[in-house]
Design an enzyme around this catalytic site. Structure first.
Site, PDB file in Angstrom:
ATOM      1  N   ILE A   2     -37.235  16.877  14.509  1.00 17.91           N
ATOM      2  CA  ILE A   2     -38.040  16.491  15.672  1.00 17.91           C
ATOM      3  C   ILE A   2     -38.362  14.996  15.631  1.00 17.91           C
ATOM      4  O   ILE A   2     -38.303  14.308  16.661  1.00 17.91           O
ATOM      5  CB  ILE A   2     -39.332  17.348  15.703  1.00 17.91           C
ATOM      6  CG1 ILE A   2     -38.968  18.813  16.031  1.00 17.91           C
ATOM      7  CG2 ILE A   2     -40.333  16.802  16.713  1.00 17.91           C
ATOM      8  CD1 ILE A   2     -40.118  19.808  15.850  1.00 17.91           C
ATOM      9  N   ASP A  28     -45.398   8.255   1.591  1.00 18.80           N
ATOM     10  CA  ASP A  28     -45.866   9.640   1.638  1.00 18.80           C
ATOM     11  C   ASP A  28     -47.126   9.671   2.508  1.00 18.80           C
ATOM     12  O   ASP A  28     -48.119   8.995   2.187  1.00 18.80           O
ATOM     13  CB  ASP A  28     -46.182  10.064   0.184  1.00 18.80           C
ATOM     14  CG  ASP A  28     -46.675  11.491   0.078  1.00 18.80           C
ATOM     15  OD1 ASP A  28     -47.211  12.028   1.059  1.00 18.80           O
ATOM     16  OD2 ASP A  28     -46.543  12.064  -1.014  1.00 18.80           O
ATOM     17  N   ASN A  78     -45.859  12.967  12.936  1.00 17.52           N
ATOM     18  CA  ASN A  78     -44.966  14.121  13.035  1.00 17.52           C
ATOM     19  C   ASN A  78     -44.680  14.805  11.704  1.00 17.52           C
ATOM     20  O   ASN A  78     -44.401  15.996  11.662  1.00 17.52           O
ATOM     21  CB  ASN A  78     -43.653  13.634  13.677  1.00 17.52           C
ATOM     22  CG  ASN A  78     -42.552  14.665  13.574  1.00 17.52           C
ATOM     23  OD1 ASN A  78     -42.566  15.673  14.283  1.00 17.52           O
ATOM     24  ND2 ASN A  78     -41.590  14.442  12.681  1.00 17.52           N
ATOM     25  N   LYS A 125     -56.326   7.952  11.728  1.00 19.64           N
ATOM     26  CA  LYS A 125     -57.398   7.007  11.397  1.00 19.64           C
ATOM     27  C   LYS A 125     -56.882   5.567  11.360  1.00 19.64           C
ATOM     28  O   LYS A 125     -57.472   4.672  11.971  1.00 19.64           O
ATOM     29  CB  LYS A 125     -58.002   7.387  10.047  1.00 19.64           C
ATOM     30  CG  LYS A 125     -59.092   6.439   9.601  1.00 19.64           C
ATOM     31  CD  LYS A 125     -59.790   6.940   8.351  1.00 19.64           C
ATOM     32  CE  LYS A 125     -60.774   5.922   7.829  1.00 19.64           C
ATOM     33  NZ  LYS A 125     -61.762   5.504   8.811  1.00 19.64           N
ATOM     34  N   TYR A 171     -50.158  26.941   6.092  1.00 14.33           N
ATOM     35  CA  TYR A 171     -49.521  26.193   7.187  1.00 14.33           C
ATOM     36  C   TYR A 171     -50.307  26.392   8.485  1.00 14.33           C
ATOM     37  O   TYR A 171     -50.631  25.421   9.177  1.00 14.33           O
ATOM     38  CB  TYR A 171     -48.076  26.662   7.359  1.00 14.33           C
ATOM     39  CG  TYR A 171     -47.311  25.924   8.432  1.00 14.33           C
ATOM     40  CD1 TYR A 171     -46.829  24.639   8.207  1.00 14.33           C
ATOM     41  CD2 TYR A 171     -47.073  26.512   9.675  1.00 14.33           C
ATOM     42  CE1 TYR A 171     -46.124  23.955   9.195  1.00 14.33           C
ATOM     43  CE2 TYR A 171     -46.364  25.835  10.658  1.00 14.33           C
ATOM     44  CZ  TYR A 171     -45.883  24.555  10.413  1.00 14.33           C
ATOM     45  OH  TYR A 171     -45.196  23.893  11.389  1.00 14.33           O
ATOM     46  N   LYS A 207     -52.313  23.592  10.758  1.00 10.63           N
ATOM     47  CA  LYS A 207     -51.953  23.268  12.146  1.00 10.63           C
ATOM     48  C   LYS A 207     -53.108  23.544  13.116  1.00 10.63           C
ATOM     49  O   LYS A 207     -53.221  22.903  14.159  1.00 10.63           O
ATOM     50  CB  LYS A 207     -50.679  24.029  12.547  1.00 10.63           C
ATOM     51  CG  LYS A 207     -49.433  23.589  11.755  1.00 10.63           C
ATOM     52  CD  LYS A 207     -49.120  22.105  11.952  1.00 10.63           C
ATOM     53  CE  LYS A 207     -47.838  21.666  11.278  1.00 10.63           C
ATOM     54  NZ  LYS A 207     -47.520  20.247  11.504  1.00 10.63           N
ATOM     55  N   THR A 217     -34.277  22.941  13.474  1.00 11.00           N
ATOM     56  CA  THR A 217     -34.296  21.703  12.674  1.00 11.00           C
ATOM     57  C   THR A 217     -34.080  22.064  11.203  1.00 11.00           C
ATOM     58  O   THR A 217     -34.170  23.241  10.834  1.00 11.00           O
ATOM     59  CB  THR A 217     -35.658  20.981  12.765  1.00 11.00           C
ATOM     60  OG1 THR A 217     -36.619  21.765  12.039  1.00 11.00           O
ATOM     61  CG2 THR A 217     -36.133  20.759  14.178  1.00 11.00           C
TER      62      THR A 217
HETATM   63  P1  NAP Z   1     -38.266  18.570   9.225  1.00  9.39           P
HETATM   64  O1  NAP Z   1     -36.893  18.710   9.779  1.00  9.39           O
HETATM   65  O2  NAP Z   1     -38.543  19.184   7.889  1.00  9.39           O
HETATM   66  O3  NAP Z   1     -38.692  17.032   9.225  1.00  9.39           O
HETATM   67  C1  NAP Z   1     -39.955  16.654   8.730  1.00  9.39           C
HETATM   68  C2  NAP Z   1     -39.797  15.350   7.982  1.00  9.39           C
HETATM   69  O4  NAP Z   1     -41.066  14.995   7.377  1.00  9.39           O
HETATM   70  C3  NAP Z   1     -38.787  15.472   6.826  1.00  9.39           C
HETATM   71  O5  NAP Z   1     -37.949  14.364   6.784  1.00  9.39           O
HETATM   72  C4  NAP Z   1     -39.702  15.581   5.621  1.00  9.39           C
HETATM   73  O6  NAP Z   1     -39.109  15.166   4.389  1.00  9.39           O
HETATM   74  C5  NAP Z   1     -40.806  14.623   6.028  1.00  9.39           C
HETATM   75  N1  NAP Z   1     -41.947  14.780   5.149  1.00  9.39           N
HETATM   76  C6  NAP Z   1     -42.323  15.875   4.445  1.00  9.39           C
HETATM   77  N2  NAP Z   1     -43.378  15.602   3.688  1.00  9.39           N
HETATM   78  C7  NAP Z   1     -43.685  14.286   3.888  1.00  9.39           C
HETATM   79  C8  NAP Z   1     -44.661  13.420   3.370  1.00  9.39           C
HETATM   80  N3  NAP Z   1     -45.564  13.838   2.457  1.00  9.39           N
HETATM   81  N4  NAP Z   1     -44.694  12.148   3.792  1.00  9.39           N
HETATM   82  C9  NAP Z   1     -43.787  11.687   4.681  1.00  9.39           C
HETATM   83  N5  NAP Z   1     -42.825  12.467   5.221  1.00  9.39           N
HETATM   84  C10 NAP Z   1     -42.769  13.749   4.819  1.00  9.39           C
HETATM   85  O7  NAP Z   1     -39.350  19.182  10.233  1.00  9.39           O
HETATM   86  P2  NAP Z   1     -39.288  19.385  11.836  1.00  9.39           P
HETATM   87  O8  NAP Z   1     -38.832  20.783  12.083  1.00  9.39           O
HETATM   88  O9  NAP Z   1     -38.602  18.258  12.491  1.00  9.39           O
HETATM   89  O10 NAP Z   1     -40.860  19.391  12.145  1.00  9.39           O
HETATM   90  C11 NAP Z   1     -41.576  18.215  12.530  1.00  9.39           C
HETATM   91  C12 NAP Z   1     -43.028  18.583  12.757  1.00  9.39           C
HETATM   92  O11 NAP Z   1     -43.117  19.629  13.741  1.00  9.39           O
HETATM   93  C13 NAP Z   1     -43.711  19.138  11.487  1.00  9.39           C
HETATM   94  O12 NAP Z   1     -45.053  18.686  11.452  1.00  9.39           O
HETATM   95  C14 NAP Z   1     -43.667  20.638  11.700  1.00  9.39           C
HETATM   96  O13 NAP Z   1     -44.693  21.325  11.010  1.00  9.39           O
HETATM   97  C15 NAP Z   1     -43.817  20.737  13.209  1.00  9.39           C
HETATM   98  N6  NAP Z   1     -43.264  21.986  13.737  1.00  9.39           N
HETATM   99  C16 NAP Z   1     -41.936  22.288  13.626  1.00  9.39           C
HETATM  100  C17 NAP Z   1     -41.462  23.505  14.135  1.00  9.39           C
HETATM  101  C18 NAP Z   1     -40.011  23.906  14.049  1.00  9.39           C
HETATM  102  O14 NAP Z   1     -39.692  25.032  14.445  1.00  9.39           O
HETATM  103  N7  NAP Z   1     -39.100  23.068  13.570  1.00  9.39           N
HETATM  104  C19 NAP Z   1     -42.344  24.397  14.747  1.00  9.39           C
HETATM  105  C20 NAP Z   1     -43.691  24.051  14.834  1.00  9.39           C
HETATM  106  C21 NAP Z   1     -44.156  22.842  14.338  1.00  9.39           C
HETATM  107  P3  NAP Z   1     -38.570  16.333   3.372  1.00  9.39           P
HETATM  108  O15 NAP Z   1     -37.420  16.965   4.035  1.00  9.39           O
HETATM  109  O16 NAP Z   1     -38.152  15.620   2.137  1.00  9.39           O
HETATM  110  O17 NAP Z   1     -39.696  17.296   3.171  1.00  9.39           O
END
Ligand code: NAP
Length: 254
Positions: free
Chosen positions: A15, A62, A89, A122, A155, A159, A190
């Protein structure tokens, strides 16, 4: 208010990548942040954004560490000349295998999704207030931020916290012309979803199960979220604040 510079965390894939590319198409210069291990992904996106004639700055760190977030915001201001849109994000979604998960999982998820979002809000707010040009802060909640479920206790709690943070920050920051909103994605295809360690068949079953819960009969794509963020980051969204907006194909989770 001139909206020129956007900062996106978790920008290397999924995303966050879709949002970075969309905001660059919309005319923003983009600061992209992610964990250091994902630098090469960020560099590939940076090249594409530069070829569109926009500036793209990379910061690694981080989001659960205060120093990393404060330097991410400061370096963005220094390298791109301001900060107008913050997209908090980055997030993690480990599944628990025992009732209510472990204390360690709770602390990790709250650190990244809860504290990480708070720090991004913040430090972005501080920078935007000083800048006196208003701004947009956008967070990542989830359908699990509206409905709790099995195996996602930490989780879902994190959220729900993003929704509370978003409503409260919107109240505090309105007087500075800063709006604060969040997206609540449904099941979006994703790498986060693949990270559950599910085999291909289980993942396909889960996708079908999700699709059957939606009005549109399909899982979402990262661009579905990027389209909402594009609007929330625009001048036209200026009277919308404090909202956590579902992008879930019309599922029951709302
Ligand atoms: P993703 O593909 O896992 O991408 C998230 C990115 O954030 C990854 O590159 C991850 O790195 C990075 N990240 C993790 N921990 C971090 C940290 N401590 N500091 C900095 N970066 C960090 O996730 P996504 O599916 O695109 O989701 C994006 C957002 O939407 C998230 O907040 C997720 O909870 C929310 N969301 C997603 C879905 C869905 O279905 N995909 C549904 C509801 C909400 P690593 O891979 O190394 O962890």
């Amino acid at each position: 208010m001139a909206l020129r510079v956007a900062l996106v965390t978790g920008a290397s894939r999924g995303i966050g990548e879709a949002i970075s590319r969309r905001l660059a198409t919309d005319g923003f210069d983009i600061a992209m942040s992610d964990l250091p291990s994902l630098t090469s992904n960020l560099e590939a996106i940076q090249r594409d954004i530069a070829s569109m004639g926009r500036r793209a700055y990379i910061h690694t760190g981080d989001v659960s560490k205060e120093h990393d977030v404060s330097s991410m915001v400061q370096e963005t201001m220094k390298n791109l000349g301001g900060l107008h849109v913050m997209v908090a994000n980055a997030g993690i979604m480990p599944l628990s295998t025992e009732p209510l998960g472990t204390v360690d999982m709770w602390q990790r998820v709250m650190a990244v999704n809860g504290l990480g979002s708070y720090l991004c809000y913040k430090y972005a707010a501080e920078a935007m207030i000083k800048q006196k040009q208003g701004g947009r802060i956008i967070g990542a909640s989830s359908f699990f931020g509206k409905q709790g479920a099995e195996n996602v206790t930490a989780y879902a709690a994190s959220k729900f916290a993003v929704r509370g943070l978003t409503q409260s920050a919107a109240r505090e920051l309105g007087k500075y012309d800063i709006t604060v909103n969040a997206y609540a994605p449904g099941f979006i295809e994703t790498p986060l979803q693949l990270g559950f360690g599910m085999d291909k068949d289980t993942l396909a079953t889960m996708k079908r199960a999700w699709a059957s819960l939606t009005a549109l009969g399909r899982p979402g794509q990262p661009d579905d979220i990027a389209s909402l963020v594009s609007f929330l980051a625009s001048q036209g969204s200026g009277y919308i604040t404090g909202q956590t907006i579902s992008v879930n194909g019309g599922s029951y989770f709302d």
